[in-house]
Design an enzyme around this catalytic site. Structure first.
Site, short mmCIF file in Angstrom:
data_model
loop_
_atom_site.label_atom_id
_atom_site.label_comp_id
_atom_site.label_asym_id
_atom_site.label_seq_id
_atom_site.Cartn_x
_atom_site.Cartn_y
_atom_site.Cartn_z
N SER A 139 0.84 -1.20 0.00
CA SER A 139 0.00 0.00 0.00
C SER A 139 0.89 1.26 0.00
CB SER A 139 -0.97 -0.04 1.19
OG SER A 139 -2.02 0.90 1.01
N ASP A 267 -9.97 -3.47 -5.80
CA ASP A 267 -9.50 -2.80 -4.58
C ASP A 267 -10.46 -1.65 -4.26
OD1 ASP A 267 -8.07 -1.05 -2.78
OD2 ASP A 267 -6.20 -2.02 -3.39
N HIS A 295 -8.10 -4.94 -1.11
CA HIS A 295 -6.92 -4.17 -0.73
C HIS A 295 -6.09 -4.98 0.26
CE1 HIS A 295 -4.48 -0.58 -0.36
NE2 HIS A 295 -4.46 -0.76 0.95
#
Length: 327
Positions: A139, A267, A295
């Site tokens: 991320s 996501d 995600h």
């Protein structure tokens, strides 16, 4: 990467939330970490957690850069440490400033495009480790890592053998807008602000006058938080300037070390339309964009395992296999 979600986790939100809260992370015993404190170039500190499993001195070192408000206790960090253990690799999780459980000292925190921080951390690993160094960023950590790879160009190969980003918001403006709307705003934004705001207020106690306390308390999304706190503390004019200049996507054409960018198309807060295509990246960058995964989710029920509750090993195993193929 071929990935099919369990039938009982049909959407991006369920795949995201279930993976983080309920899925298994590793086989056997939980990873054990030993913490080391490194002094940063500005005399602040960064805490690095080293996985305490057996590995040869010249075995590859897997460096895992965590995501927003993450740590070595995050589900993906423990999963990567477990996969590293199964391969006989060393593994380390450096914490971005303020994420190790202790507030850092300097009048700054961390941000999505901090390639200078990535640079000195990776170079220190390179100096002290006998074997090859590979890195994965998850991320926020993946955007910062790819931003570093693009900034370094061919020089990156003298530091690492390969890099990978997982579910990274490579276009920060697109992701920032997505996480500030609807379900995302009510669930994910609130979750992040629940820890980010108190830490920012403690930073204000450390350094009075650093920002407007009442304005921060009024922030209800990441745009407002970044506008008041993240951007000005790290040399950006405002949130728009930060999101534009820190995004890795415009720099992917300059990457000159084997790199993987893995993003699920469902996501919840990295819009599929914002993801890089083949024309946006250099020949060194491999794009994996499976239809499902959420995600940093990718929960799975491999053959021989119970279908419920599943585990999150399939993604770190696939990413680590890519990195291994570059050695």
């Amino acid at each position: 990467m071929k990935y099919v979600a369990p039938w009982w986790l049909p959407g991006g939100n369920s795949q995201t939330i279930w993976a983080a809260l309920r899925s298994g992370r590793y086989l056997g015993d939980a990873p054990i970490f030993r913490r080391a404190r490194w002094v940063a170039p500005d005399d602040d500190f960064v805490d690095v957690d080293f996985a305490q499993h057996a590995s040869a001195a010249d075995a590859p070192l897997l460096v895992v850069f965590h995501g927003l408000e993450g740590s070595s206790a995050s589900h993906y960090a423990e999963a990567f440490a477990g996969v590293a253990r199964s391969r006989g690799w060393a593994c380390a999780v450096p914490h971005f400033r303020g994420c190790s459980g202790e507030l850092n000292r300097a009048p700054r925190a961390y941000h999505s495009g901090d390639f200078e921080e990535i640079d000195w951390i990776l170079r220190r690993f390179r100096r002290q480790h006998a074997g090859p160094v590979v890195a994965v960023g998850v991320s926020l950590g993946g955007n910062a890592l790819m931003r570093w790879a693009g900034e370094m160009g061919a020089e990156a190969a003298s530091v690492v053998t390969a890099v990978a980003s997982v579910c990274s918001p490579l276009d920060l403006a697109a992701s920032g807008m997505a996480i500030g709307q609807g379900f995302n705003r009510q669930v994910y934004t609130r979750m992040f602000l629940r820890t980010m705001v108190p830490k920012a207020l403690k930073k204000l106690d450390q350094h009075p006058g650093l920002f407007d306390r009442q304005a921060l308390l009024a922030a209800r999304d990441l745009y407002a938080f970044d506008n008041i706190f993240t951007a000005p503390l790290h040399g950006f004019e405002d949130a728009d300037d930060y999101w534009a200049r820190a995004s890795a996507k415009p720099h992917l054409q300059h990457v000159a070390v084997p790199a993987l960018a893995l993003n699920a198309l469902n996501d919840p807060f990295v819009p599929a339309g914002s993801l890089p295509g083949a024309a946006d990246v250099s020949p060194f960058v491999t794009l994996w964009q499976p239809a499902q995964g959420g995600h940093v989710g990718f929960p799975s029920a491999p053959a021989g395992c119970a279908a419920f509750p599943g585990n999150v090993r399939v993604m770190p195993e696939a990413v680590t296999a890519f990195l291994a193929a570059q050695l």
